[in-house]
Scaffold this active site. Structure first.
Site, PDB file in Angstrom:
ATOM      1  N   HIS A 106      14.498 -18.898  25.097  1.00 24.93           N
ATOM      2  CA  HIS A 106      15.845 -18.694  24.783  1.00 24.93           C
ATOM      3  C   HIS A 106      17.159 -18.058  25.751  1.00 24.93           C
ATOM      4  CE1 HIS A 106      16.958 -15.790  21.440  1.00 24.93           C
ATOM      5  NE2 HIS A 106      17.766 -14.750  22.600  1.00 24.93           N
ATOM      6  N   TYR A 400      -1.039   3.105 -14.461  1.00 24.88           N
ATOM      7  CA  TYR A 400      -1.207   2.031 -14.843  1.00 24.88           C
ATOM      8  C   TYR A 400      -2.752   2.213 -15.466  1.00 24.88           C
ATOM      9  CZ  TYR A 400       0.575   0.412 -10.969  1.00 24.88           C
ATOM     10  OH  TYR A 400       1.583   0.472  -9.429  1.00 24.88           O
ATOM     11  N   GLU A 436       1.344  -5.621  -5.255  1.00 27.92           N
ATOM     12  CA  GLU A 436      -0.114  -5.960  -5.599  1.00 27.92           C
ATOM     13  C   GLU A 436       0.252  -6.644  -6.094  1.00 27.92           C
ATOM     14  OE1 GLU A 436      -1.461  -2.679  -7.413  1.00 27.92           O
ATOM     15  OE2 GLU A 436      -0.718  -0.948  -6.852  1.00 27.92           O
ATOM     16  N   ARG A 536      -3.395  -0.400   4.012  1.00 24.69           N
ATOM     17  CA  ARG A 536      -2.244  -0.581   3.625  1.00 24.69           C
ATOM     18  C   ARG A 536      -0.907  -0.357   4.695  1.00 24.69           C
ATOM     19  NH1 ARG A 536      -5.264  -1.258  -0.367  1.00 24.69           N
ATOM     20  NH2 ARG A 536      -4.471  -0.837  -2.032  1.00 24.69           N
ATOM     21  N   ARG A 620      -3.683  -5.044   2.699  1.00 22.44           N
ATOM     22  CA  ARG A 620      -2.870  -5.324   2.331  1.00 22.44           C
ATOM     23  C   ARG A 620      -1.593  -5.417   2.959  1.00 22.44           C
ATOM     24  NH1 ARG A 620      -0.848  -1.898  -2.602  1.00 22.44           N
ATOM     25  NH2 ARG A 620      -2.279  -2.840  -3.529  1.00 22.44           N
TER      26      ARG A 620
END
Length: 662
Positions: A106, A400, A436, A536, A620
């Site tokens: 770098h 839902y 989702e 999550r 997730r």
């Protein structure tokens, strides 16, 4: 034994790296590079030519992280991967292909100046020292442990080109000394100090606009940072563009307005502090390279004339239409765009409690209304604005199963109408997909371009939200093949102040953390659905909004036609762990005495909490390679901090509710 390497290289520092590997006795099994961009001034040496001359297999794929290329690289069985000024981020699967590690060179002294164009940025910022760093690559760009560094002094007269030459020599010396030790396995690694880290994004030609209100020294630094072979610093003289290639600082500005011509021989311009002599430049993109004095004559400048720069160049603000502007993402995004100063925000929502603080801003325009009713206003503003964000959706799991048809009508049908308006009027749409859509995907990290989208059976109505969003994603993608400009972004569990309302949590229609906080506030047991084992990756709203703002900015059109996960894979926690951390911070909060005792945790079945049509997913977790590559973005805020400020917001809201009811 000879070490085998696969190399990712571009630029003449890419050539320097390849030569250093060969000189150190490494076997180079393959080199991956980029095809030269005909729009770019390629002043540097060619990796492709070097490899052809040395007989090294060469490839230039569009996506080196594609499964086909991953498999080919695995078959090479490399000991090492090296990246030398390669312009794309190498994903986790690719990094894992190297038996002994992947390393990057770098062009700065990390952890400072992570990101793009460090040699230009250090000059823009007036630094007196930079250097090169060899570090191990991890998923986060430029953040891995450091193996070696070499400093380079920046002289006051250095330009980007001369500094690049110094960095190239430093890179050669550093690699000459380090590569043999790396092959022997005796080169120690030192973790980067995150408290010292700084990150800079890609520069574009527009960044060279001169603002005469700034000190002359800063403008001088900008000129030398972007002078040839780069596009140059510039300003306007009437309707003509003046590109400045060389300048010098002169003390004093005679008390004149910034941008005023103090003299024509030499061509000297007043700045916010001191003045700048324009030594060499040109008129327009195709003009001749001329001395400043001749430029003044060619441009018809006289003493007292004014040059236009950043501060006085009229430029219409980008008009952004946010539907659902009072929502969690909408109100935070509006605040961020207004603070930027380049945007005019138009918004609609059925309420305005979260955006009251923004209404006084002259560039914020709000109308209270419903997208399902006010269709004429909606179509007119899609036509009027430049970027459209349809953020209106029902996005809480209990709805839902409780109201699946309403979810479909709003989340799909109403939003499809907005998308079609964007097609009709040729407007860019930035559409909120959702994490989702991945459903019950079994991949460890959900990838926008490769992961399967897996949902449950028809009788599990909780998937109505996921498939409504997925179908819109597919419709938008199809329109994109016909010319619609779009970006799909997928938020992963964003959290922060103003997430939703405690009243919403009372009827079960809120996000998980709000439900948990409500139990603490009211002294009722925290209910953990199915034990709270679901994991999550929680993302701070400030991190998420910064990524979304960069999508809207869309430098060089890099986000057009792209899907971008926006989440923090480092902030993974189960719902139980989230509740436990909330409890810890709640007990330590200064307002703790205002609330009832903790009533404990209680495990409940998802069916009893959400209803028969619910089905959950175990994890997730996003891949954020696209966000890093397209946006130069990296989430930085730890979960503990996000929980703290979210909790604090809701505790104060609870006290305000209590006072209002008293």
């Amino acid at each position: 034994m000879t070490s085998k390497a696969v190399v990712f290289a571009y630029h003449d520092i890419g050539c320097t790296g390849i030569e250093a590997l060969l000189n150190a006795g490494y076997e180079i099994a393959a080199v991956f590079t980029h095809a030269d961009d005909p729009r770019e001034n390629t002043f540097y040496a060619s990796v492709a030519r070097l490899c052809a001359e040395r007989g090294i297999p060469l490839h230039a794929p569009e996506d080196v992280n594609h499964p086909l290329w991953l498999e080919r690289i695995r078959q090479l069985r490399p000991d090492f991967l090296f990246s030398f000024y390669y312009r794309r981020l190498l994903g986790a699967e690719l990094l894992a292909c190297a038996a002994r590690g992947a390393y990057n060179l770098h062009g700065s002294l990390l952890p400072r100046y992570r990101g793009r164009a460090p040699a230009n940025w250090v000059l823009v910022n007036g630094e007196t020292q930079t250097g090169v760093t060899l570090h191990r690559m991890i998923e986060r760009a430029d953040a891995g442990p450091i193996l070696a560094q070499q400093a380079v002094a920046i002289d006051p007269e250095d330009t980007a080109l001369s500094l690049h030459g110094k960095l190239r020599k430093a890179a050669g010396a550093l690699l000459r000394d380090s590569l043999p030790l790396l092959a022997l396995g005796v080169l120690p690694e030192v973790e980067q100090d995150e408290s010292q880290a700084s990150h800079f994004g890609r520069r574009t030609p527009a960044d060279g606009l001169l603002d005469w209100h700034r000190p002359a020294r800063q403008l001088y630094d900008l000129v030398r940072a972007v002078t040839q072979p780069y596009p140059g610093a510039f300003c306007q003289v009437g309707e003509q563009k003046l590109i400045v290639w060389s300048a010098e600082v002169v003390a004093g500005n005679h008390g004149r307005e910034p941008g005023s011509v103090l003299s024509c021989d030499p061509l000297r311009i007043a700045c916010g502090e001191d003045s700048l002599v324009l030594r060499f430049g040109q008129r327009g993109e195709r003009g001749l390279y001329l001395a400043g004095t001749q430029l003044a004559t060619e441009l018809g400048l006289v003493e007292g004339a004014r040059l236009r720069g950043a501060a006085c160049s009229p430029q219409r603000r980008t008009r952004v239409l946010i539907l659902g502007v009072n929502g969690f993402i909408g109100n935070h995004l509006s605040e961020r765009l207004l603070r930027d100063g380049r945007y005019e925000v138009h918004g609609m929502d059925i309420g305005s409690d979260a955006i009251e603080r923004l209404k006084a801003d002259p560039h914020f325009h709000f109308v209270e209304g419903d997208i399902g009713i006010h269709s004429e206003w909606l179509e007119y503003h899609v036509k009027k604005c430049d970027v459209i964000l349809p953020l209106v959706a029902i996005a809480t799991p209990i709805e839902y199963t409780r109201n699946p048809l309403r979810v479909f009508e709003l989340d799909f049908e109403e939003n499809l109408r907005i998308v079609r308006y964007c097609v009709k009027y040729g407007k860019r749409v930035v559409f909120p997909s959702t994490s989702e859509v991945y459903g019950m995907c079994q991949d460890p990290d959900f990838d926008e371009d490769r992961s399967n989208l897996v949902v449950g059976p028809i009788n599990k109505q909780r998937w109505i939200y996921s498939v409504s969003k997925q179908l819109l994603d597919r419709v938008i993608w199809a329109y994109g093949q016909q010319g619609l400009r779009f970006t799909l972004f997928r938020p992963f569990n964003w959290m922060g102040p103003r997430l939703d309302r405690l009243d919403s949590a009372r009827i079960g229609s809120s996000r998980a953390i709000t439900q948990l906080i409500l139990h603490l506030v009211e002294g009722t047991p925290i209910r953990l659905v199915d034990g709270g084992a679901q994991k999550r990756c929680f993302t701070d709203v400030d991190d998420g909004i910064e990524a979304l703002a960069r999508i809207i900015d869309n430098r060089d059109g890099r986000c057009d036609g792209q899907i971008v996960n926006i989440g923090n894979p480092d902030n993974e926690a189960s719902i139980r762990q989230l509740g436990e951390e909330l409890l810890r911070q709640f007990e330590a909060h200064p307002l703790r005495a205002q609330f009832p005792p903790f009533a404990g945790f209680r495990e409940v079945e998802s069916r009893s909490f959400y209803g028969d049509g619910y089905q959950d997913v175990a994890h997730r977790k996003p891949s954020i390679d696209n966000a890093r590559r397209l946006l130069d973005w990296q989430p930085t805020i730890e979960l503990r901090e996000t929980i703290g400020k979210t909790l604090d917001f809701f505790l104060h809201e609870a006290l305000r509710e209590r006072e209002a009811q008293a």
